[in-house]
Each structure stands twice: as structure tokens, then as C-alpha cells.
Design a protein around this motif. Structure first.
Motif, PDB file in Angstrom:
ATOM      1  N   PRO A 288      72.515  47.965  67.809  1.00  0.00           N
ATOM      2  CA  PRO A 288      72.787  48.010  66.370  1.00  0.00           C
ATOM      3  C   PRO A 288      73.473  49.306  65.956  1.00  0.00           C
ATOM      4  N   ASP A 289      74.023  49.321  64.763  1.00  0.00           N
ATOM      5  CA  ASP A 289      74.579  50.557  64.209  1.00  0.00           C
ATOM      6  C   ASP A 289      73.514  51.642  64.220  1.00  0.00           C
ATOM      7  N   GLY A 290      73.966  52.882  64.317  1.00  0.00           N
ATOM      8  CA  GLY A 290      73.015  53.993  64.354  1.00  0.00           C
ATOM      9  C   GLY A 290      73.669  55.229  64.937  1.00  0.00           C
ATOM     10  N   THR A 291      72.831  56.143  65.397  1.00  0.00           N
ATOM     11  CA  THR A 291      73.303  57.399  65.970  1.00  0.00           C
ATOM     12  C   THR A 291      73.052  57.396  67.479  1.00  0.00           C
ATOM     13  N   TYR A 292      74.086  57.731  68.230  1.00  0.00           N
ATOM     14  CA  TYR A 292      74.016  57.719  69.692  1.00  0.00           C
ATOM     15  C   TYR A 292      74.570  59.026  70.241  1.00  0.00           C
ATOM     16  N   GLU A 293      74.530  59.171  71.550  1.00  0.00           N
ATOM     17  CA  GLU A 293      75.015  60.392  72.215  1.00  0.00           C
ATOM     18  C   GLU A 293      76.076  60.049  73.239  1.00  0.00           C
ATOM     19  N   LEU A 294      77.103  60.906  73.316  1.00  0.00           N
ATOM     20  CA  LEU A 294      78.155  60.757  74.322  1.00  0.00           C
ATOM     21  C   LEU A 294      78.556  62.152  74.795  1.00  0.00           C
ATOM     22  N   GLY A 295      78.234  62.468  76.029  1.00  0.00           N
ATOM     23  CA  GLY A 295      78.615  63.755  76.586  1.00  0.00           C
ATOM     24  C   GLY A 295      78.048  64.945  75.835  1.00  0.00           C
ATOM     25  N   GLU A 298      77.079  63.999  69.182  1.00  0.00           N
ATOM     26  CA  GLU A 298      76.484  62.950  68.361  1.00  0.00           C
ATOM     27  C   GLU A 298      77.559  61.959  67.920  1.00  0.00           C
ATOM     28  N   VAL A 299      77.278  60.682  68.129  1.00  0.00           N
ATOM     29  CA  VAL A 299      78.197  59.609  67.748  1.00  0.00           C
ATOM     30  C   VAL A 299      77.515  58.739  66.694  1.00  0.00           C
ATOM     31  N   ILE A 300      78.219  58.523  65.600  1.00  0.00           N
ATOM     32  CA  ILE A 300      77.700  57.692  64.515  1.00  0.00           C
ATOM     33  C   ILE A 300      78.424  56.345  64.559  1.00  0.00           C
ATOM     34  N   VAL A 301      77.642  55.272  64.628  1.00  0.00           N
ATOM     35  CA  VAL A 301      78.212  53.934  64.706  1.00  0.00           C
ATOM     36  C   VAL A 301      77.947  53.192  63.406  1.00  0.00           C
ATOM     37  N   ARG A 302      79.014  52.820  62.727  1.00  0.00           N
ATOM     38  CA  ARG A 302      78.927  52.029  61.499  1.00  0.00           C
ATOM     39  C   ARG A 302      79.859  50.831  61.629  1.00  0.00           C
ATOM     40  N   ARG A 307      82.261  56.920  65.871  1.00  0.00           N
ATOM     41  CA  ARG A 307      82.984  58.136  65.495  1.00  0.00           C
ATOM     42  C   ARG A 307      82.087  59.358  65.640  1.00  0.00           C
ATOM     43  N   LEU A 308      82.740  60.498  65.920  1.00  0.00           N
ATOM     44  CA  LEU A 308      82.051  61.775  65.832  1.00  0.00           C
ATOM     45  C   LEU A 308      81.907  62.153  64.364  1.00  0.00           C
ATOM     46  N   THR A 317      82.404  49.834  70.901  1.00  0.00           N
ATOM     47  CA  THR A 317      81.358  48.849  71.198  1.00  0.00           C
ATOM     48  C   THR A 317      82.000  47.517  71.583  1.00  0.00           C
ATOM     49  N   LEU A 318      83.288  47.553  71.856  1.00  0.00           N
ATOM     50  CA  LEU A 318      84.033  46.354  72.226  1.00  0.00           C
ATOM     51  C   LEU A 318      83.509  45.760  73.528  1.00  0.00           C
ATOM     52  N   THR A 319      83.599  44.444  73.659  1.00  0.00           N
ATOM     53  CA  THR A 319      83.334  43.767  74.925  1.00  0.00           C
ATOM     54  C   THR A 319      84.633  43.105  75.383  1.00  0.00           C
ATOM     55  N   LEU A 320      84.778  42.901  76.679  1.00  0.00           N
ATOM     56  CA  LEU A 320      86.061  42.449  77.201  1.00  0.00           C
ATOM     57  C   LEU A 320      86.368  41.002  76.809  1.00  0.00           C
ATOM     58  N   ASN A 321      85.337  40.173  76.663  1.00  0.00           N
ATOM     59  CA  ASN A 321      85.597  38.804  76.204  1.00  0.00           C
ATOM     60  C   ASN A 321      86.177  38.802  74.793  1.00  0.00           C
ATOM     61  N   LYS A 322      85.708  39.722  73.944  1.00  0.00           N
ATOM     62  CA  LYS A 322      86.251  39.825  72.587  1.00  0.00           C
ATOM     63  C   LYS A 322      87.678  40.361  72.618  1.00  0.00           C
ATOM     64  N   ALA A 323      87.952  41.292  73.532  1.00  0.00           N
ATOM     65  CA  ALA A 323      89.314  41.827  73.656  1.00  0.00           C
ATOM     66  C   ALA A 323      90.289  40.713  74.028  1.00  0.00           C
ATOM     67  N   VAL A 324      89.904  39.875  74.995  1.00  0.00           N
ATOM     68  CA  VAL A 324      90.758  38.752  75.399  1.00  0.00           C
ATOM     69  C   VAL A 324      90.959  37.804  74.224  1.00  0.00           C
ATOM     70  N   GLY A 325      89.878  37.506  73.505  1.00  0.00           N
ATOM     71  CA  GLY A 325      89.979  36.634  72.333  1.00  0.00           C
ATOM     72  C   GLY A 325      90.861  37.228  71.254  1.00  0.00           C
ATOM     73  N   ASN A 326      90.762  38.542  71.065  1.00  0.00           N
ATOM     74  CA  ASN A 326      91.552  39.209  70.029  1.00  0.00           C
ATOM     75  C   ASN A 326      93.051  39.068  70.284  1.00  0.00           C
TER      76      ASN A 326
END
Length: 389
Positions: A288-295, A298-302, A307-308, A317-326
């Protein structure tokens, strides 16, 4: 019943070199035996038959740029993290992937390398890790994106040799900035060992980028993002990438990282054969949306956008099946072209297209069953069902 023989029948089969409106894929002992129009009389006696009526049968997707998913990150440096990521990826149609690092202290790079080695030796529950992709720390801090500037440093052959030992020579790709001092020597070192030198997080001028290609760079990370853009008087890294027919590019097709018009221009210039769909997913994928960590940042997901605090994009948060569909739906590409960018192209890049990337006799039985919206109903990895809805 012959447990070693599996048949996926009655679906629309996209190999992707040909499409059969009602086909069958026969699997024996983890490999594809044959692909043909459906014929009940050709069904092997005692085989397990999966009815794919109303579905599309595709080669398994290959993602060469994955940082994390479902709350786990490659930089966690554990077998469990790689395994959990692999299981999530299988749910999205990915059957093989490159666990990807970010810039970090050398000790953490080595821990991630050891985790990748363990996961390839022990095996995982989902998509198969194919080896390590080092993104950073040998990048340009001016184009760092969501990489932690504290850990960016000059290219080091000695450090890469340590990583090679830690991962058991399973290093497959290194993304770096060719304009940095020491980069050319490292590019030559990588090329000699069959490791892909990739250009990314770079502020290279056109001339510097072309010099990198001459030395051995043949791939570019997340095109348009974290690189010097195009100007009519100084074409920059992007101009050099777009003009080279021998360079493949990664594309994040989430409509956030790259505008659809830019993707159309990219496809006109590069052709679909030289575009590799990726996710660049972080631990927030599947969460779900929220606050995460990368390296360490702090990463904020909305609304699924990462985004930082500065506003810079920080993976996806993309998945490859969605990329192909897009790219199929929004750009109107034929399904075979969209699928190729997630299967054949990355397999060719990694030089494993003799066994992965398409539904052809003798290749690994990496197979995806999806609906027209690219929702995945089944993923088969080397003949084993890794996910079923």
C-alpha cells in the motif's frame, strides 16, 4: 498421468514470433517440446492438460532491473529477501530477473552479492534470479536520482573483483557513468569478462557517451531518466543513446517516468527490437501507499508513485505485466511487439535467448497465461507452476 508432461491448450499462443489463435504448448521435463495449433489427437497420453480457453499464452517475462517488492529489497542482503521478491514477481508473469543493487557501502554490496549466489544455488519459489545487476555506486552524483550520494564513489576494478568472488561470478550487468574518472578502465574489464557495461545516472556529453560505447557499453538504464538530455547543440548522453543502433535501452512504461509521446519517439528511433521493458521496482511494489526506504533514503509512495522528499522519482511500483499492457493499449502496439520487449529482447541482451525469451522447442518452459488486460492467471517456471490464481 505423466507428471513430466504438461499441455497448455486452447489459448491464443503468442510465441511472440507467431500467433496461434487456438494453440497448444507441450512441455516435457521442464522444456518446451512443441508449439502447434490445438489438435486433440496430438495430446500426449497421460499428460496434465491446462485449459487456457479465452486466455493468452506467452513466454515468461524477464526483468533485468528489479530492486525489490512486497516489503523486501535486494540490499537486505538475505536469501529470504530474494526468495520473497521472486515469489511476487511470479504473480506478475516474470519468470527470470536480475536482482539489482543501489549505491551502498562495499560491505552491503557484498552481502547482496552473496544472497544472489545463494538464491541461484538453492533455488527460489518464484522467478529465477539470473545473476546480479550492480546499479551504482559508480555513477555521477549530478544525475544520482534516488541513489544515496553518500555512497557514490569512483569506479573500482578491485571492488568489482570482490563482488565477483562474493556472487560466484554471477555478475551480469553494471550500470555506471562513463564520464567518471576510472570508468573506461572498468568498462574494458567488464567487457573482457562478458559482463554488460550499462550507461546510467550519467551526465555524459555526446562525445563522452560515444567514447563509452566505443569502449564497450552496449546498454542504457531507464532511458530519459537520470541522464543528460538532448539539446540541439549538445545532444548529450540521450542523443548518443538514441543514434546508436547497437545499444539497447531500458524503458519504464508506467506513464510517470516517460510520457507516451516520448515512448513513441523512442520506438521510431530505436525500433521495438532494441527496447527492454523494466520495472525498476522497489520494496513498495505490491504494497500500500506509505513510507519506504531505498538505499538509506526515505521514499514516499502516493497513488503508487514513489518519490523522495525532494520530489525526485525513486524507482516504481510498476509490474511487468502492467508495462506490457500499457504499451499495448495506450500506444496501440501489436501484442507480439509489446511481449517481445519483455521477453525476447532482455533474453538477447543477456545472451540467454537460446533457452529463454520465446515459446520454441528445446527452450525452458517459462510460460505465462494471462487475460486480455494482462492479468496473470498462471506462471510456469521451467515446467513448474510457480503461481496460479
Amino acid at each position: 498421468m505423466d507428471d513430466r508432461t504438461l499441455v497448455i491448450a486452447n489459448g491464443r499462443v503468442c510465441t511472440p514470433f507467431e500467433t496461434l489463435d487456438k494453440g497448444m504448448v507441450v512441455v516435457r521435463e521442464g522444456r518446451i517440446a512443441f508449439v502447434a495449433p490445438f489438435n486433440r489427437r496430438r495430446l500426449p497420453e497421460g499428460a496434465k492438460v491446462i485449459d487456457a480457453s479465452g486466455k493468452i499464452v506467452l513466454p515468461g517475462f524477464v526483468d533485468v532491473h528489479v530492486h525489490g517488492a512486497r516489503g523486501y529489497d535486494v540490499m537486505d542482503g538475505t536469501y529470504d529477501a530474494i526468495d520473497r521478491i521472486s515469489r511476487f514477481l511470479a504473480r506478475t508473469g516474470v519468470t527470470a530477473f536480475l536482482p539489482t543493487t543501489v549505491s551502498a557501502p562495499q560491505e552491503r554490496m557484498l552481502a547482496s552479492a552473496r544472497a544472489v549466489r545463494e538464491s541461484t544455488e538453492r533455488g527460489v519459489g518464484g522467478a529465477r534470479p539470473l545473476g546480479l545487476h550492480m546499479e551504482g555506486p559508480y555513477i555521477n552524483p549530478e544525475r544520482r536520482g534516488a541513489q544515496n550520494v553518500e555512497h557514490i564513489r569512483p569506479p573500482s576494478i578491485e571492488e568489482v573483483q570482490e563482488v565477483l568472488r562474493a556472487c560466484g561470478d554471477r555478475l551480469r550487468m553494471v550500470t555506471l557513468a562513463p564520464e567518471m574518472s576510472g570508468a573506461m578502465a572498468l568498462i574494458g574489464f567488464l567487457k573482457e569478462r562478458g559482463i554488460i557495461p550499462s550507461m546510467g545516472h550519467t551526465n555524459a556529453t555526446f562525445r563522452e557517451a560515444m567514447a563509452g560505447f566505443q569502449k564497450g557499453v552496449r546498454h542504457a538504464a531507464h532511458v530519459f531518466n537520470a541522464m543528460r538530455g538532448f539539446h540541439h547543440r549538445e545532444p548529450g548522453a540521450l542523443g548518443a543513446i538514441l543514434i546508436r543502433d547497437d545499444v539497447t535501452v531500458e524503458l519504464i512504461a508506467d506513464w510517470v517516468h516517460v510520457h507516451p509521446v516520448s515512448i513513441r519517439l523512442l520506438l521510431r528511433l530505436k525500433g521495438s527490437d532494441r527496447v527492454v521493458l523494466i520495472t525498476d521496482s522497489i520494496r513498495a511494489a505490491g504494497m500500500p501507499d506509505g513510507t519506504y526506504e531505498l538505499g538509506g533514503l526515505e521514499v514516499i509512495v502516493r497513488d503508487g508513485i514513489c518519490r523522495l522528499k525532494t520530489g525526485s522519482l525513486a524507482g516504481s511500483t510498476l509490474t511487468l505485466n502492467k508495462a506490457v499492457g500499457n504499451v499495448t493499449k495506450r500506444l496501440g502496439l501489436p501484442l507480439s511487439e509489446s511481449v517481445k520487449m519483455a521477453t525476447v529482447n532482455p533474453a538477447r541482451l543477456l545472451e540467454i535467448d537460446d533457452r529463454k525469451g520465446s515459446l520454441e522447442p528445446g527452450k525452458d518452459a517459462d510460460i505465462v497465461v494471462a487475460d486480455r488486460d494482462m492479468n496473470i492467471s498462471m506462471t510456469i517456471v521451467q515446467g513448474r507452476i510457480a503461481f496460479s490464481s
